[in-house]
Enzyme design. Structure first.
Site, short mmCIF file in Angstrom:
data_model
loop_
_atom_site.label_atom_id
_atom_site.label_comp_id
_atom_site.label_asym_id
_atom_site.label_seq_id
_atom_site.Cartn_x
_atom_site.Cartn_y
_atom_site.Cartn_z
N TYR B 146 0.82 -1.22 0.00
CA TYR B 146 0.00 0.00 0.00
C TYR B 146 0.85 1.27 0.00
CZ TYR B 146 -4.16 -2.73 1.31
OH TYR B 146 -5.21 -3.60 1.33
N SER B 147 0.25 2.35 -0.42
CA SER B 147 0.87 3.66 -0.24
C SER B 147 1.08 3.89 1.25
CB SER B 147 -0.08 4.73 -0.82
OG SER B 147 0.43 6.02 -0.55
N GLY B 148 2.24 4.35 1.63
CA GLY B 148 2.51 4.60 3.05
C GLY B 148 2.94 3.38 3.84
N SER B 149 3.11 2.24 3.15
CA SER B 149 3.49 1.02 3.87
C SER B 149 4.98 1.02 4.23
CB SER B 149 3.17 -0.22 3.03
OG SER B 149 3.85 -0.17 1.79
N SER B 152 9.26 2.61 -0.08
CA SER B 152 10.38 3.46 -0.50
C SER B 152 11.48 3.49 0.55
CB SER B 152 9.90 4.88 -0.77
OG SER B 152 9.16 4.94 -1.96
N SER B 219 2.23 -1.31 -7.21
CA SER B 219 1.97 -2.45 -8.09
C SER B 219 0.85 -3.33 -7.55
CB SER B 219 3.25 -3.26 -8.34
OG SER B 219 3.97 -3.53 -7.16
#
EC number: 2.7.1.25
Lengths: 305, 305
Positions: B146-149, B152, B219
């Site tokens: 997820y975004s924020g997981s 990065s 993804s």
């Protein structure tokens, strides 16, 4: 974010440059913002636009150069500093670092023309660090020329020679890239432009990885090549014009494509029914009819290595 | 292309396997085609489907294994061979190599679904040669979540550790790639699929360059990730599921995107109004709420190195 204790009768002025002593380093920096002052009796937080003697405040500090710092709680020795007035050379304040900004915000807002909502994620490993592992700089050698001019075979020969000498290379070949990354693109002008745009971006990523990336694409349009060039630092993009007259390419016609184009079976074929814009300021112009491959490679080596 | 002198009463049969002695090498091979036979009196070229005693002919020969050969004119010692009957062990012919096929045709026709007319240009420097310069294999470490997981930052931390140990790495970050290569793509399902398709292709190019490429993209779709995986050899694609519950990502909301999505300002936001398909067979599943970063990195190292 830092906590500053102000120790001088002359108030701290945000925006004014002070000298900082941080561990063994001497730096210059300024308080860019006072978040709040702390009342030492009530522990209340209150607004402040300057700091008087004995004031304690949470501030943002900006340095004139990057420097490694620690959080005061982790390492007081390298997580604290003193502030020195640059005129009087008197120690005017002391500071404790709470959280260096970089660990606070792992990304930044960069100008972009992406269709998606994006930030720029800060990454720690740089091109220079990758180049150090490689032992040489990353750059792009961009071949351009007619179909059948010999781009692919010259690019291949160049890569063989560089690899033999221990350089880390990658070859992006026009035909091969169209099997994968660009298989959704045809040969219309818009598709050719998008093809070269993507290749430029990928080549830049390879240069960032510290690799000598060699590209072999007809890349017929000057603006497309210039846009690829614009992605690179000065000197990291080497345009190689494989300069051979169209009629000789057509005589060779290694893949039988010129004949098909003349017979009207192929639209948008460079040189026949689509233009080729000759480079005006290529770093190298290879007159492939006048020199043999070994001589051409010598000319390339002079600029690549 | 080779010239064969046939030296036996039993005729040469195209397609029949013979033993070949070429310099110090013993090989097996067959004549795949007789281009023409040469009349030794008139030097005329004529059609032949077999070769009788003393016949001289230009033929195509295919070997059962690759072997370095030379042109007979350049180097007679490694540019000639003898043919031995595999049953009788008698020398039945002698051959001179004119041009090894590879230098004759620098490209081949490969099946493809490209919209353009393309061949596959043979390149000489291989992944193995690039890996040899690097000292380690190229592969892809593919983060998904997820975004924020924390994809990065984990990807970045992994790259820092690999770089510190002298591995040659490249990080492809979702946000950053959308500033360049994929800036023409939005967040619709089709655009997300194309985004991941391109990233998969670029990651494969980096692995071919012998680099450990780390990708950090949401993804969300399983088929997209599987299609990226399909571009790699077995074991060269390592899927890392950053497994953290949606509600925790939403609480963190580092870029304030979940809030915007909840307020209806963002379409196609993974987890809110666009699905996330959990990996079924990821090589690693990182439970980021249960372990600290150092422990997560140890789990990664076990599969990457």
């Amino acid at each position: 974010m830092v906590t500053i204790v102000w120790m001088h009768e002359t108030a701290l002025e945000p925006g004014k440059l002070y000298d900082l002593k941080l561990a063994t380093r001497d730096l210059a920096g300024k308080v860019t913002a006072i978040d709040y002052q702390v009342d030492v009796n009530t522990l209340e937080q209150r607004h402040a636009d300057h700091l008087d003697l004995n004031a304690i405040a949470c501030c943002h500090v900006e340095l004139t150069a990057p420097v490694p710092v620690d959080d005061y709680r982790t390492n007081p020795g390298t997580g604290s500093f003193i502030l020195i007035d640059r005129l009087t050379n008197l120690t005017v304040g002391a500071g404790m670092i709470h959280c260096p900004l970089e660990s606070e915000l792992p990304y930044e807002y960069r100008e972009h023309d992406s269709k998606a909502r994006v930030v720029w994620n800060r990454t720690s490993v740089t091109q220079a660090m990758r180049e150090q592992i490689n032992g040489h700089a990353g750059k792009c050698v961009w071949f351009t020329g007619y179909s059948g001019s010999g781009k692919s075979s010259l690019a291949n020969a160049l890569e063989v020679e560089l690899n033999r000498r221990g350089y880390h290379t990658m070859l992006l070949d026009g035909d091969n890239i169209r099997h994968g990354l660009c298989k959704d693109l045809g040969m219309s002008e818009a598709d050719r432009t998008e093809n070269i745009r993507r290749v430029g971006e990928v080549a830049r990523l390879f240069a960032e990885a510290g690799i000598i990336v060699i590209t072999a694409f007809i890349s017929p349009f000057r603006t497309d090549r210039d846009q690829a060039r614009a992605l690179f630092d000065d000197g990291d993009f080497l345009e190689v014009h494989v300069d051979i007259p169209l009629d000789i390419c057509e005589q060779r016609d290694p893949k039988g494509l010129y004949q098909k184009a003349r017979e009207g079976q192929l639209d948008d074929f460079t040189g026949i029914n689509s233009p080729y814009e000759v480079p005006k300021a290529a770093e190298v112009r290879l007159k492939t009819t006048e020199f043999n491959q070994q001589e051409l490679l010598s000319q390339l080596f002079k600029i690549v290595m």
